[in-house]
Design a protein around this motif. Structure first.
Motif, mmCIF file in Angstrom:
data_model
loop_
_atom_site.group_PDB
_atom_site.id
_atom_site.type_symbol
_atom_site.label_atom_id
_atom_site.label_comp_id
_atom_site.label_asym_id
_atom_site.label_seq_id
_atom_site.Cartn_x
_atom_site.Cartn_y
_atom_site.Cartn_z
ATOM 1 N N ILE A 13 0.818 -1.260 0.155
ATOM 2 C CA ILE A 13 0.059 -0.283 0.011
ATOM 3 C C ILE A 13 0.737 1.424 -0.093
ATOM 4 C CG2 ILE A 13 -1.772 1.209 1.210
ATOM 5 C CD1 ILE A 13 -2.629 -1.235 2.480
ATOM 6 N N TYR A 14 0.541 2.158 -1.025
ATOM 7 C CA TYR A 14 1.475 3.290 -0.953
ATOM 8 C C TYR A 14 0.436 4.574 -0.361
ATOM 9 C CZ TYR A 14 4.725 0.543 -3.625
ATOM 10 O OH TYR A 14 5.402 -0.470 -3.824
ATOM 11 N N PHE A 15 0.968 5.597 0.149
ATOM 12 C CA PHE A 15 0.406 6.708 0.491
ATOM 13 C C PHE A 15 1.213 7.846 0.451
ATOM 14 C CE2 PHE A 15 2.111 7.559 4.509
ATOM 15 C CZ PHE A 15 2.875 6.307 5.010
ATOM 16 N N ILE A 46 13.043 14.584 -12.321
ATOM 17 C CA ILE A 46 12.949 13.465 -11.582
ATOM 18 C C ILE A 46 12.829 12.148 -12.665
ATOM 19 C CG2 ILE A 46 11.380 12.238 -9.816
ATOM 20 C CD1 ILE A 46 13.294 14.408 -8.866
ATOM 21 N N ASN A 47 11.698 12.331 -13.510
ATOM 22 C CA ASN A 47 11.447 11.184 -14.286
ATOM 23 C C ASN A 47 12.500 10.863 -15.441
ATOM 24 O OD1 ASN A 47 8.856 10.695 -13.201
ATOM 25 N ND2 ASN A 47 7.817 12.117 -15.039
ATOM 26 N N ALA A 48 13.356 11.690 -15.626
ATOM 27 C CA ALA A 48 14.470 11.528 -16.539
ATOM 28 C C ALA A 48 15.641 10.890 -15.718
ATOM 29 C CB ALA A 48 15.131 12.821 -17.220
ATOM 30 N N LYS A 49 15.941 11.325 -14.498
ATOM 31 C CA LYS A 49 16.787 11.073 -13.569
ATOM 32 C C LYS A 49 16.599 9.378 -13.236
ATOM 33 C CE LYS A 49 19.712 10.876 -9.815
ATOM 34 N NZ LYS A 49 20.252 9.478 -10.125
ATOM 35 N N LEU A 50 15.154 8.982 -12.844
ATOM 36 C CA LEU A 50 14.914 7.499 -12.704
ATOM 37 C C LEU A 50 14.878 6.513 -13.888
ATOM 38 C CD1 LEU A 50 11.651 8.294 -10.388
ATOM 39 C CD2 LEU A 50 14.082 7.576 -9.619
ATOM 40 N N GLN A 112 19.485 -6.721 -7.993
ATOM 41 C CA GLN A 112 18.125 -7.010 -7.599
ATOM 42 C C GLN A 112 17.608 -5.971 -6.716
ATOM 43 O OE1 GLN A 112 18.061 -11.033 -6.654
ATOM 44 N NE2 GLN A 112 17.840 -11.901 -8.648
ATOM 45 N N LEU A 113 18.119 -5.726 -5.865
ATOM 46 C CA LEU A 113 17.641 -4.650 -4.631
ATOM 47 C C LEU A 113 17.679 -3.391 -5.135
ATOM 48 C CD1 LEU A 113 19.571 -5.712 -1.522
ATOM 49 C CD2 LEU A 113 17.165 -6.112 -1.927
ATOM 50 N N THR A 114 18.590 -2.850 -6.183
ATOM 51 C CA THR A 114 18.635 -1.710 -6.750
ATOM 52 C C THR A 114 17.468 -1.470 -7.608
ATOM 53 O OG1 THR A 114 21.074 -1.412 -6.676
ATOM 54 C CG2 THR A 114 20.005 0.087 -8.138
ATOM 55 N N THR A 115 17.010 -2.615 -8.504
ATOM 56 C CA THR A 115 16.082 -2.523 -9.194
ATOM 57 C C THR A 115 14.666 -2.148 -8.329
ATOM 58 O OG1 THR A 115 17.101 -3.981 -10.797
ATOM 59 C CG2 THR A 115 14.703 -3.951 -10.991
ATOM 60 N N LYS A 116 14.606 -3.247 -7.376
ATOM 61 C CA LYS A 116 13.326 -2.993 -6.641
ATOM 62 C C LYS A 116 13.233 -1.442 -5.934
ATOM 63 C CE LYS A 116 12.652 -7.812 -5.435
ATOM 64 N NZ LYS A 116 12.887 -8.465 -4.004
ATOM 65 N N LYS A 117 14.230 -1.221 -5.706
ATOM 66 C CA LYS A 117 14.459 0.245 -4.856
ATOM 67 C C LYS A 117 13.975 1.427 -6.177
ATOM 68 C CE LYS A 117 15.495 3.416 -1.914
ATOM 69 N NZ LYS A 117 14.397 4.056 -0.879
ATOM 70 N N LEU A 118 14.310 1.222 -7.358
ATOM 71 C CA LEU A 118 14.040 2.173 -8.131
ATOM 72 C C LEU A 118 12.587 2.094 -8.700
ATOM 73 C CD1 LEU A 118 17.052 1.860 -10.627
ATOM 74 C CD2 LEU A 118 16.121 3.865 -9.318
ATOM 75 N N ARG A 123 7.414 4.667 -7.977
ATOM 76 C CA ARG A 123 5.744 4.978 -7.845
ATOM 77 C C ARG A 123 5.726 5.805 -6.535
ATOM 78 N NH1 ARG A 123 5.256 -1.395 -6.873
ATOM 79 N NH2 ARG A 123 7.273 -1.341 -6.223
ATOM 80 N N GLU A 124 6.463 6.009 -5.646
ATOM 81 C CA GLU A 124 6.347 7.093 -4.731
ATOM 82 C C GLU A 124 6.403 8.452 -5.369
ATOM 83 O OE1 GLU A 124 9.235 6.696 -1.569
ATOM 84 O OE2 GLU A 124 8.464 4.524 -1.256
ATOM 85 N N TYR A 125 7.411 8.842 -6.437
ATOM 86 C CA TYR A 125 7.370 10.020 -6.819
ATOM 87 C C TYR A 125 5.984 10.384 -7.791
ATOM 88 C CZ TYR A 125 11.897 11.801 -5.502
ATOM 89 O OH TYR A 125 12.876 12.549 -4.954
ATOM 90 N N GLU A 126 5.552 9.024 -8.377
ATOM 91 C CA GLU A 126 4.263 9.313 -9.274
ATOM 92 C C GLU A 126 3.066 9.814 -8.233
ATOM 93 O OE1 GLU A 126 3.800 5.731 -11.165
ATOM 94 O OE2 GLU A 126 5.237 6.133 -12.723
ATOM 95 N N GLN A 127 2.984 9.142 -7.294
ATOM 96 C CA GLN A 127 1.932 9.282 -6.228
ATOM 97 C C GLN A 127 1.935 11.049 -5.880
ATOM 98 O OE1 GLN A 127 -0.823 7.807 -5.006
ATOM 99 N NE2 GLN A 127 -0.161 6.177 -6.655
ATOM 100 N N LEU A 128 3.343 11.448 -5.286
ATOM 101 C CA LEU A 128 3.675 12.769 -5.054
ATOM 102 C C LEU A 128 3.262 13.641 -6.104
ATOM 103 C CD1 LEU A 128 4.897 15.034 -3.088
ATOM 104 C CD2 LEU A 128 7.206 14.478 -4.184
#
Length: 145
Positions: A13-15, A46-50, A112-118, A123-128
């Motif tokens: 769940i993201y908030f 931000i989107n370009a950096k990600l 694998q962890l880096t991919t999940k973190k990205l 998703r968090e930035y999209e919500q923001l």
């Protein structure tokens, strides 16, 4: 990000805190800086950096797959009937290097962890961004172009 676990399946769940987005929109409206803030193209940056970070990780994963394939090919060559006819041949320096890297599972785990973190950060930035766009509607001035 919260993880809710009920039974076997796991749901994420993201908030976002709408108060932050509302506060930013309010400050920009009061100071009449909304257009200048939009001119910064912060969301695009931000989107370009990600996307660039995801490309780097994808390239590293691709490089890792090539090394694994190279190792498998070298092992096949040594174990073939004609190539392995003198039993265990010594590994070349290049094959030893590939073997050492292949044995380094920490690198795979880190990728694998880096991919999940990205993915999570995206998703968090999209919500923001959705929250900020929604909050900006409350303070949009219709009497001024």
């Amino acid at each position: 990000m919260l993880k809710v676990v009920k039974g076997a399946p796991t749901r994420e769940i993201y908030f976002t805190d709408d108060g932050f987005a509302m506060g930013v929109a309010y400050c920009l409206a009061i100071l009449k800086q909304t257009k200048k803030n939009d001119a910064l193209h912060w969301q695009d940056t931000i989107n370009a950096k990600l996307a660039a970070d995801a490309k780097v990780v994808e390239d590293q994963l691709q490089e890792r797959k090539l090394k694994e394939q190279k190792l498998k090919d070298a092992q096949k060559k040594r174990s073939s009937w004609l190539g392995g006819f003198g039993s265990k041949a010594k590994l070349t320096k290049e094959e030893e290097d590939v073997q050492d890297e292949y044995d380094n599972y920490q690198e795979v785990h880190t990728l694998q962890l880096t991919t999940k973190k990205l993915e999570s950060t995206k998703r968090e930035y999209e919500q923001l961004f959705y929250s900020m766009d929604g909050a900006a509607i409350f303070f949009k001035r219709t009497d001024v172009d």
